[in-house]
Motif scaffolding. Sequence first.
Motif, short mmCIF file in Angstrom:
data_model
loop_
_atom_site.label_atom_id
_atom_site.label_comp_id
_atom_site.label_asym_id
_atom_site.label_seq_id
_atom_site.Cartn_x
_atom_site.Cartn_y
_atom_site.Cartn_z
N ARG A 171 0.84 -1.20 0.00
CA ARG A 171 0.00 0.00 0.00
C ARG A 171 0.87 1.25 0.00
O ARG A 171 0.58 2.24 -0.69
N ALA A 172 1.94 1.22 0.80
CA ALA A 172 2.85 2.37 0.85
C ALA A 172 3.51 2.57 -0.51
O ALA A 172 3.64 3.71 -1.00
N GLN A 173 3.92 1.46 -1.15
CA GLN A 173 4.54 1.56 -2.48
C GLN A 173 3.54 2.10 -3.50
O GLN A 173 3.90 2.88 -4.40
N ARG A 174 2.29 1.70 -3.40
CA ARG A 174 1.27 2.20 -4.32
C ARG A 174 1.11 3.71 -4.19
O ARG A 174 1.04 4.43 -5.18
N LEU A 175 1.08 4.18 -2.94
CA LEU A 175 0.96 5.63 -2.74
C LEU A 175 2.18 6.37 -3.29
O LEU A 175 2.05 7.43 -3.91
N THR A 176 3.36 5.76 -3.08
CA THR A 176 4.58 6.38 -3.59
C THR A 176 4.55 6.43 -5.11
O THR A 176 4.88 7.46 -5.73
N LEU A 177 4.18 5.30 -5.75
CA LEU A 177 4.12 5.26 -7.21
C LEU A 177 3.04 6.19 -7.75
O LEU A 177 3.20 6.80 -8.81
N LYS A 178 1.95 6.31 -7.03
CA LYS A 178 0.89 7.21 -7.46
C LYS A 178 1.38 8.65 -7.41
O LYS A 178 1.13 9.44 -8.34
N GLY A 179 2.08 8.98 -6.34
CA GLY A 179 2.65 10.34 -6.22
C GLY A 179 3.68 10.59 -7.30
O GLY A 179 3.75 11.69 -7.87
N LEU A 180 4.53 9.58 -7.61
CA LEU A 180 5.54 9.71 -8.66
C LEU A 180 4.87 9.90 -10.01
O LEU A 180 5.32 10.73 -10.83
N CYS A 181 3.79 9.16 -10.25
CA CYS A 181 3.06 9.26 -11.52
C CYS A 181 2.48 10.66 -11.69
O CYS A 181 2.55 11.26 -12.76
N VAL A 182 1.92 11.20 -10.60
CA VAL A 182 1.34 12.55 -10.65
C VAL A 182 2.46 13.56 -10.89
O VAL A 182 2.31 14.50 -11.70
N SER A 183 3.61 13.38 -10.24
CA SER A 183 4.74 14.30 -10.41
C SER A 183 5.27 14.25 -11.83
O SER A 183 5.58 15.30 -12.43
N LEU A 184 5.41 13.08 -12.40
CA LEU A 184 5.89 12.94 -13.78
C LEU A 184 4.89 13.57 -14.76
O LEU A 184 5.29 14.19 -15.75
N ALA A 185 3.60 13.39 -14.47
CA ALA A 185 2.58 13.96 -15.35
C ALA A 185 2.65 15.48 -15.30
O ALA A 185 2.58 16.18 -16.34
N SER A 186 2.80 16.04 -14.11
CA SER A 186 2.87 17.50 -13.99
C SER A 186 4.15 18.03 -14.60
O SER A 186 4.19 19.10 -15.20
N LEU A 187 5.27 17.26 -14.46
CA LEU A 187 6.53 17.66 -15.08
C LEU A 187 6.41 17.64 -16.61
O LEU A 187 6.91 18.55 -17.29
N GLY A 188 5.73 16.63 -17.11
CA GLY A 188 5.52 16.54 -18.55
C GLY A 188 4.67 17.67 -19.06
O GLY A 188 4.87 18.20 -20.16
N ILE A 189 3.68 18.08 -18.30
CA ILE A 189 2.82 19.20 -18.70
C ILE A 189 3.62 20.48 -18.69
O ILE A 189 3.52 21.30 -19.61
N HIS A 190 4.48 20.68 -17.69
CA HIS A 190 5.31 21.89 -17.60
C HIS A 190 6.32 21.93 -18.73
O HIS A 190 6.64 23.00 -19.25
N ARG A 191 6.83 20.83 -19.15
CA ARG A 191 7.85 20.80 -20.19
C ARG A 191 7.19 20.76 -21.57
O ARG A 191 7.89 20.85 -22.57
#
Length: 194
Positions: A171-191
Amino acid sequence: MEPLYQQTHKQVHEIQSHMGRLETADRQSVHSVVLLFFFFFFLSLSLFCAVVENEIQASIDQIFSHLERLEILSSKEPPNKRQNAKLRVDQLKYDVQHLQTALRNFQHRRYAKEQQEQQREELLSRAFTTNDSDTTIPMDESLQFNSSLQNIHHGMDDLIGGGHSILEGLRAQRLTLKGLCVSLASLGIHRGLL
């Protein structure tokens, strides 16, 4: 058909009276067992019960053969009498089945009572001796079995606890991966990649 029906009906009533005698003899045997003098009476009473039971069973078997014949004869009756004849035969069959069940129940009770009496006599006739000086109680197997069960219980608790911690880690890994996915998506939008 009528004479055979009357004869069979009379036999059913005779069996009912025999069953009454059997029950009365059985009750008398309960009262007579109390005294040792009546022990021999009980044995002869048991033999009497067995003879009466055999007579009753033979009569019931004979009645069943009569009932088969009565069923055939009732189907040959004129249509206006046929239903009444079949109803009377069915009632006789029902009564005989109840008598058969009552006889089986009585035999079962008598057999159980005879077994209890036999066990009682064996217990009363057993010669008891004193205990040895080194009396031991064989508890080793029971203790080992109990220890094994406790070990299994603790092992299952550990297994369940390990499974729970693995599930929490996932569950902790899922939350971490979910946060990473959101961060990568926002980084992709900014770039401007997405």
